[in-house]
Design an enzyme around this catalytic site. Structure first.
Site, mmCIF file in Angstrom:
data_model
loop_
_atom_site.group_PDB
_atom_site.id
_atom_site.type_symbol
_atom_site.label_atom_id
_atom_site.label_comp_id
_atom_site.label_asym_id
_atom_site.label_seq_id
_atom_site.Cartn_x
_atom_site.Cartn_y
_atom_site.Cartn_z
ATOM 1 C CB CYS A 53 11.183 -20.443 15.839
ATOM 2 S SG CYS A 53 9.974 -20.118 17.124
ATOM 3 C CB CYS B 162 -0.900 -0.022 1.235
ATOM 4 S SG CYS B 162 -1.961 1.425 1.376
#
Lengths: 101, 279
Positions: free
Chosen positions: B240, B129
Site C-alpha cells: 500500500c 520462538c
C-alpha cells in the site's frame, strides 16, 4: 626570501580561480549530498520517486555523465523537500481527519 | 483583579481538558469507528466487514464464494501445520512458546508486552520462538512464516478479536503512533491509509474495490491473486505504501507493528476469518 614569497603568491593566485570554478563533479557531489540529507530528513515520509532519482543520479555519476547526474540530483532534492514539507504538515493535519481525534 | 485572573485560568483549563481527552481512548475510537461504518453501510451487518470488499459488492462476493469451494491457501495451511508440529533441532516445537500451545490464540495478537515495551505480532512471536530455540528466523512477508501464521489463524476461526491496550503509558503511545500512521498522508500521491479505507471504501480505484478499515486484519494472512501465494499483513502494508509512492518500511518495523496494533484494535469483537483470499 623574495623569491619564496613570489612563488607562494603565484601559487595562491592560480588556485583562486580553480577554487571558484568547481567542476561538474564537485557541483554534483554538493547537490547529491544535500538531496540525500533532505531525503533522510523526511524520515518515515520518504518518497520512492526521490529514491529513484537518487539512484539515477548516482548511476549517471558513475558513468561520468555529470550533467545528467546533476539534473537527477536536482529533481531528487526538489522531491525530498516536498516530502519533508508533507511530514511537517502531517504532524498535526492527521488529527483533522481521524475518527475520534 | 487577581481573583478574576484565577477564575479565567480555571475556566480555560476546564474547557481545554475535555477537548484533549475527547475520543482519545482506544475504546472510544473503536466505538466511533463502528458507528461511522454503520452509517456509511447501513445494509451491511457489522460481522460482515471482516470480508472486506466481498461484504460491499455482490459480483465480487459471488466470485469469492465460488473460489471458496477450493480455497487456494489450503495447501499452505496444511504445510504450516506440518511446520508448526515439526520439532526444532532441540526437540521442542512452536507450541512451547505460546499460550494454549499456540492453538486458538490468533485473536489475541498483536499484544503489547509491558516488559519489553513493544508490540508483539504473531509473526514476530513465531520468529522469536525460532530464535529462542536456536533456529534461524524466517523471512517476514511470505513463504513459511505466512504458512505457519495461516495455520495458527485457522485454529482461531470465528473467535472474536480481543486486543488489549493496557493502562500503560508506552502501550498508549504505541496505539497512538499506529493511529497517527493510519491517518497521515504519505508518498508523492499524498494518500493516507484512511484516504482509501475510511473515506472511500466501496469505491473503485482503478480495478481495485476499496475495503473498509473495520475487519481489515481479520483475514490475514491472505492469498492474493496478484501475489499467487499467501502473504502477511506487513507485506500488504508495504504494498500500500509503495502504491502511493511512499518508501515502504521494513516488515515488523516498530511503525508497522504499531499500525497493526491500532488497526486490529479497531476490529475488536469481529471474528478471525484468516486465512482468506483477496484479488
Amino acid at each position: 626570501m623574495n623569491k619564496a614569497l613570489l612563488t607562494i603568491g603565484i601559487s595562491l593566485g592560480l588556485s583562486v580561480p580553480l577554487a571558484a570554478q568547481a567542476g561538474p563533479e564537485e557541483d554534483f557531489n554538493d547537490l547529491f549530498a544535500k538531496a540525500q540529507s533532505t531525503h533522510k530528513d523526511a524520515g518515515t515520509f520518504q518518497w520512492t520517486v526521490t529514491s529513484d532519482r537518487l539512484s539515477a543520479a548516482e548511476s549517471a555519476a558513475d558513468n561520468g555523465d555529470y550533467e545528467k547526474a546533476k539534473a537527477m540530483a536536482k529533481e531528487a532534492l526538489e522531491l525530498a523537500e516536498e516530502s519533508v514539507a508533507q511530514r511537517k504538515k502531517q504532524q498535526e493535519a492527521w488529527r483533522n481527519v481521524a475518527i475520534g481525534n | 483583579m487577581l481573583k478574576a485572573k484565577v477564575i479565567l485560568v480555571a475556566i480555560g483549563v476546564a474547557l481545554a481538558v475535555p477537548q484533549v481527552q475527547a475520543g482519545s481512548t482506544p475504546e472510544e475510537d473503536r466505538k466511533e469507528t463502528v458507528e461511522y461504518f454503520k452509517q456509511m453501510f447501513p445494509d451491511v451487518a457489522i460481522e460482515e466487514f471482516v470480508n472486506g470488499q466481498y461484504a460491499l459488492d455482490e459480483d465480487r462476493r459471488k466470485q469469492w464464494a465460488s473460489m471458496q469451494d477450493f480455497p487456494p491457501y489450503e495447501f499452505a495451511v496444511a504445510e504450516g501445520k506440518v511446520m508448526f508440529e515439526t520439532p526444532f533441532a532441540n526437540g521442542k516445537t512452536y507450541a512451547s512458546c505460546f499460550a494454549n500451545n499456540g492453538i486458538g490464540i490468533r485473536q489475541n495478537y498483536p499484544y503489547f508486552d509491558t516488559v519489553k515495551n513493544e508490540v508483539i505480532t504473531l509473526e514476530l512471536a513465531i520468529n522469536r520462538c525460532r530464535e529462542a530455540n536456536g533456529e534461524p528466523p524466517l523471512g517476514w512477508k511470505k513463504g513459511p512464516i505466512a504458512s505457519i501464521s495461516a495455520y495458527m489463524a485457522s485454529t482461531s476461526q470465528g473467535k472474536p478479536f480481543d486486543i488489549k491496550v493496557p493502562d500503560d503509558a508506552e502501550a498508549q503511545v504505541a496505539y497512538q503512533d499506529g493511529k497517527e500512521f493510519y491517518y497521515s498522508r504519505r508518498g508523492q500521491l499524498n494518500f493516507s491509509c484512511a484516504s482509501c479505507h475510511v473515506q472511500n471504501p466501496g469505491k473503485w480505484i482503478r480495478a481495485d474495490l476499496l475495503s473498509p478499515t473495520l475487519g481489515q486484519p481479520a483475514n490475514f494472512p491472505v492469498h492474493r491473486s496478484k501475489w499467487g501465494e499467501l502473504g502477511t499483513l506487513h507485506r500488504r502494508f508495504a504494498g500500500c505504501n509503495n502504491n502511493v509512492r511512499a518508501e515502504p518500511l521494513p516488515a515488523q518495523s516498530e511503525e508497522y507493528r504499531n499500525l497493526e496494533y491500532f488497526l486490529t484494535y479497531m476490529s475488536n469483537g469481529l471474528p478471525v476469518v484468516g486465512p482468506a483470499t483477496r484479488p
